[in-house]
Design a protein around this motif. Structure first.
Motif, PDB file in Angstrom:
ATOM      1  N   TYR A   4      26.329 -12.422   9.421  1.00  0.00           N
ATOM      2  CA  TYR A   4      25.906 -11.717  10.623  1.00  0.00           C
ATOM      3  C   TYR A   4      26.297 -10.249  10.572  1.00  0.00           C
ATOM      4  CZ  TYR A   4      25.265 -16.514  11.772  1.00  0.00           C
ATOM      5  OH  TYR A   4      24.878 -17.820  11.718  1.00  0.00           O
ATOM      6  N   ALA A   5      27.445  -9.965   9.979  1.00  0.00           N
ATOM      7  CA  ALA A   5      27.845  -8.570   9.805  1.00  0.00           C
ATOM      8  C   ALA A   5      26.856  -7.857   8.882  1.00  0.00           C
ATOM      9  CB  ALA A   5      29.255  -8.493   9.237  1.00  0.00           C
ATOM     10  N   PHE A   6      26.399  -8.556   7.841  1.00  0.00           N
ATOM     11  CA  PHE A   6      25.411  -7.995   6.922  1.00  0.00           C
ATOM     12  C   PHE A   6      24.122  -7.671   7.670  1.00  0.00           C
ATOM     13  CE2 PHE A   6      21.644  -8.797   4.307  1.00  0.00           C
ATOM     14  CZ  PHE A   6      21.777  -7.780   3.385  1.00  0.00           C
ATOM     15  N   LEU A   7      23.653  -8.613   8.487  1.00  0.00           N
ATOM     16  CA  LEU A   7      22.430  -8.378   9.263  1.00  0.00           C
ATOM     17  C   LEU A   7      22.596  -7.170  10.176  1.00  0.00           C
ATOM     18  CD1 LEU A   7      21.388 -11.986  10.351  1.00  0.00           C
ATOM     19  CD2 LEU A   7      20.131 -10.471   8.823  1.00  0.00           C
ATOM     20  N   TYR A   8      23.735  -7.100  10.832  1.00  0.00           N
ATOM     21  CA  TYR A   8      23.994  -6.002  11.755  1.00  0.00           C
ATOM     22  C   TYR A   8      23.950  -4.667  11.018  1.00  0.00           C
ATOM     23  CZ  TYR A   8      26.212  -3.251  15.406  1.00  0.00           C
ATOM     24  OH  TYR A   8      26.476  -2.306  16.348  1.00  0.00           O
ATOM     25  N   ARG A   9      24.683  -4.588   9.902  1.00  0.00           N
ATOM     26  CA  ARG A   9      24.697  -3.343   9.126  1.00  0.00           C
ATOM     27  C   ARG A   9      23.320  -3.003   8.581  1.00  0.00           C
ATOM     28  NH1 ARG A   9      29.945  -4.827   6.100  1.00  0.00           N
ATOM     29  NH2 ARG A   9      28.890  -6.536   6.345  1.00  0.00           N
ATOM     30  N   LYS A  10      22.590  -4.019   8.139  1.00  0.00           N
ATOM     31  CA  LYS A  10      21.260  -3.798   7.573  1.00  0.00           C
ATOM     32  C   LYS A  10      20.352  -3.126   8.599  1.00  0.00           C
ATOM     33  CE  LYS A  10      17.215  -6.300   5.973  1.00  0.00           C
ATOM     34  NZ  LYS A  10      16.578  -7.583   5.848  1.00  0.00           N
ATOM     35  N   TYR A  11      20.342  -3.622   9.810  1.00  0.00           N
ATOM     36  CA  TYR A  11      19.450  -3.078  10.830  1.00  0.00           C
ATOM     37  C   TYR A  11      19.959  -1.761  11.403  1.00  0.00           C
ATOM     38  CZ  TYR A  11      16.923  -7.407  10.424  1.00  0.00           C
ATOM     39  OH  TYR A  11      16.203  -8.454   9.940  1.00  0.00           O
ATOM     40  N   SER A  58      18.831 -19.960  21.816  1.00  0.00           N
ATOM     41  CA  SER A  58      18.893 -20.854  20.654  1.00  0.00           C
ATOM     42  C   SER A  58      17.624 -20.781  19.817  1.00  0.00           C
ATOM     43  CB  SER A  58      19.168 -22.292  21.093  1.00  0.00           C
ATOM     44  OG  SER A  58      20.547 -22.444  21.339  1.00  0.00           O
ATOM     45  N   GLU A  59      16.478 -20.637  20.467  1.00  0.00           N
ATOM     46  CA  GLU A  59      15.218 -20.490  19.727  1.00  0.00           C
ATOM     47  C   GLU A  59      15.241 -19.214  18.884  1.00  0.00           C
ATOM     48  OE1 GLU A  59      11.909 -20.611  22.454  1.00  0.00           O
ATOM     49  OE2 GLU A  59      12.403 -22.656  23.108  1.00  0.00           O
ATOM     50  N   VAL A  60      15.700 -18.136  19.478  1.00  0.00           N
ATOM     51  CA  VAL A  60      15.757 -16.848  18.772  1.00  0.00           C
ATOM     52  C   VAL A  60      16.702 -16.939  17.577  1.00  0.00           C
ATOM     53  CG1 VAL A  60      16.555 -14.449  18.948  1.00  0.00           C
ATOM     54  CG2 VAL A  60      15.096 -15.417  20.735  1.00  0.00           C
ATOM     55  N   THR A  61      17.895 -17.474  17.796  1.00  0.00           N
ATOM     56  CA  THR A  61      18.856 -17.542  16.696  1.00  0.00           C
ATOM     57  C   THR A  61      18.349 -18.457  15.588  1.00  0.00           C
ATOM     58  OG1 THR A  61      20.148 -19.283  17.781  1.00  0.00           O
ATOM     59  CG2 THR A  61      20.850 -17.002  18.154  1.00  0.00           C
ATOM     60  N   LYS A  62      17.656 -19.518  15.974  1.00  0.00           N
ATOM     61  CA  LYS A  62      17.089 -20.446  14.988  1.00  0.00           C
ATOM     62  C   LYS A  62      15.999 -19.736  14.171  1.00  0.00           C
ATOM     63  CE  LYS A  62      16.743 -24.838  13.641  1.00  0.00           C
ATOM     64  NZ  LYS A  62      17.754 -25.485  12.854  1.00  0.00           N
ATOM     65  N   ASP A  63      15.147 -18.973  14.845  1.00  0.00           N
ATOM     66  CA  ASP A  63      14.079 -18.242  14.154  1.00  0.00           C
ATOM     67  C   ASP A  63      14.629 -17.175  13.209  1.00  0.00           C
ATOM     68  OD1 ASP A  63      12.144 -19.722  15.464  1.00  0.00           O
ATOM     69  OD2 ASP A  63      11.598 -18.119  16.872  1.00  0.00           O
ATOM     70  N   VAL A  64      15.631 -16.434  13.662  1.00  0.00           N
ATOM     71  CA  VAL A  64      16.146 -15.311  12.884  1.00  0.00           C
ATOM     72  C   VAL A  64      17.109 -15.748  11.785  1.00  0.00           C
ATOM     73  CG1 VAL A  64      17.460 -13.141  13.005  1.00  0.00           C
ATOM     74  CG2 VAL A  64      15.796 -13.697  14.783  1.00  0.00           C
ATOM     75  N   GLY A  66      18.117 -19.300  11.230  1.00  0.00           N
ATOM     76  CA  GLY A  66      18.017 -20.699  10.811  1.00  0.00           C
ATOM     77  C   GLY A  66      19.080 -21.581  11.442  1.00  0.00           C
ATOM     78  N   LYS A  67      19.897 -21.008  12.336  1.00  0.00           N
ATOM     79  CA  LYS A  67      20.979 -21.749  12.992  1.00  0.00           C
ATOM     80  C   LYS A  67      20.860 -21.603  14.494  1.00  0.00           C
ATOM     81  CE  LYS A  67      23.940 -20.718   9.119  1.00  0.00           C
ATOM     82  NZ  LYS A  67      25.020 -19.891   8.639  1.00  0.00           N
ATOM     83  N   THR A  68      21.317 -22.631  15.212  1.00  0.00           N
ATOM     84  CA  THR A  68      21.313 -22.543  16.673  1.00  0.00           C
ATOM     85  C   THR A  68      22.440 -21.632  17.148  1.00  0.00           C
ATOM     86  OG1 THR A  68      22.782 -24.431  16.957  1.00  0.00           O
ATOM     87  CG2 THR A  68      20.399 -24.894  16.898  1.00  0.00           C
ATOM     88  N   ALA A  69      22.344 -21.213  18.387  1.00  0.00           N
ATOM     89  CA  ALA A  69      23.379 -20.359  18.967  1.00  0.00           C
ATOM     90  C   ALA A  69      24.726 -21.069  18.969  1.00  0.00           C
ATOM     91  CB  ALA A  69      22.988 -19.947  20.389  1.00  0.00           C
ATOM     92  N   SER A  70      24.739 -22.338  19.327  1.00  0.00           N
ATOM     93  CA  SER A  70      26.018 -23.068  19.362  1.00  0.00           C
ATOM     94  C   SER A  70      26.616 -23.199  17.964  1.00  0.00           C
ATOM     95  CB  SER A  70      25.849 -24.438  20.016  1.00  0.00           C
ATOM     96  OG  SER A  70      24.893 -25.196  19.333  1.00  0.00           O
ATOM     97  N   ALA A  71      25.785 -23.333  16.947  1.00  0.00           N
ATOM     98  CA  ALA A  71      26.287 -23.419  15.568  1.00  0.00           C
ATOM     99  C   ALA A  71      26.908 -22.090  15.140  1.00  0.00           C
ATOM    100  CB  ALA A  71      25.165 -23.806  14.618  1.00  0.00           C
ATOM    101  N   ILE A  72      26.322 -20.992  15.553  1.00  0.00           N
ATOM    102  CA  ILE A  72      26.856 -19.669  15.207  1.00  0.00           C
ATOM    103  C   ILE A  72      28.203 -19.450  15.888  1.00  0.00           C
ATOM    104  CG2 ILE A  72      26.489 -17.176  15.506  1.00  0.00           C
ATOM    105  CD1 ILE A  72      23.440 -17.833  15.108  1.00  0.00           C
ATOM    106  N   ILE A  73      28.292 -19.831  17.145  1.00  0.00           N
ATOM    107  CA  ILE A  73      29.557 -19.708  17.877  1.00  0.00           C
ATOM    108  C   ILE A  73      30.627 -20.559  17.189  1.00  0.00           C
ATOM    109  CG2 ILE A  73      30.734 -20.166  20.063  1.00  0.00           C
ATOM    110  CD1 ILE A  73      27.878 -19.708  21.388  1.00  0.00           C
ATOM    111  N   ALA A  74      30.274 -21.799  16.897  1.00  0.00           N
ATOM    112  CA  ALA A  74      31.226 -22.715  16.250  1.00  0.00           C
ATOM    113  C   ALA A  74      31.672 -22.179  14.895  1.00  0.00           C
ATOM    114  CB  ALA A  74      30.613 -24.103  16.103  1.00  0.00           C
ATOM    115  N   GLU A  75      30.759 -21.612  14.121  1.00  0.00           N
ATOM    116  CA  GLU A  75      31.113 -21.046  12.812  1.00  0.00           C
ATOM    117  C   GLU A  75      32.187 -19.970  12.947  1.00  0.00           C
ATOM    118  OE1 GLU A  75      27.793 -19.484  10.658  1.00  0.00           O
ATOM    119  OE2 GLU A  75      26.971 -21.470  10.251  1.00  0.00           O
ATOM    120  N   MET A  76      32.015 -19.103  13.936  1.00  0.00           N
ATOM    121  CA  MET A  76      32.999 -18.033  14.118  1.00  0.00           C
ATOM    122  C   MET A  76      34.348 -18.598  14.547  1.00  0.00           C
ATOM    123  SD  MET A  76      31.198 -14.622  15.387  1.00  0.00           S
ATOM    124  CE  MET A  76      29.713 -13.991  14.628  1.00  0.00           C
TER     125      MET A  76
END
Length: 127
Positions: A4-11, A58-64, A66-76
């Motif tokens: 996610y840091a990579f995506l942020y820096r990229k954009y 969750s739809e947006v995070t899945k589209d961008v 490939g993971k749901t919002a809850s999965a991203i939160i849990a990963e962090m």
């Protein structure tokens, strides 16, 4: 998190490139999660901050990503927990408290759900 840091820096670097609405939401969401994951693990919280519904988030995070919002939160949360568990001077209870879990038992169940092992066993594998 590095992803996610990579995506942020990229954009951010590509300022001339127009960022889509979904990419913008994803960037703002990951920044919010990075700033708040120790206190908030609810998709509702982040959706309200972004002025969208939890389902759409969750739809947006899945589209961008490939993971749901809850999965991203849990990963962090899990990445931070693993990092803290690697510090021998911290007890598992202190790690749970630092991450604002209501008690050690809930932290243990949460950690095991996402890693397959309990925090104490994880700590033994990295020692």
């Amino acid at each position: 998190m590095y992803e996610y840091a990579f995506l942020y820096r990229k954009y951010i670097r590509e300022k001339n490139r127009k960022v889509s609405r979904k990419e913008d939401i994803m960037l703002r969401f990951t920044k919010l999660v990075a700033d708040n994951f120790k206190e908030e693990r609810s998709v509702d919280f982040y959706a309200k901050k972004l002025f969208i519904t939890p389902k759409y988030l969750s739809e947006v995070t899945k589209d961008v990503s490939g993971k749901t919002a809850s999965a991203i939160i849990a990963e962090m949360v899990i990445m931070e927990a693993k990092s803290l568990l690697s510090i021998p001077s911290l007890t598992v209870i202190e790690v749970a408290d630092f991450l604002n879990f209501s008690d050690m038992s809930f932290f243990g169940k949460y950690f095991k759900r996402y890693t397959g092992v309990n925090p104490t066993s994880y700590r033994k594998t990295i020692a």
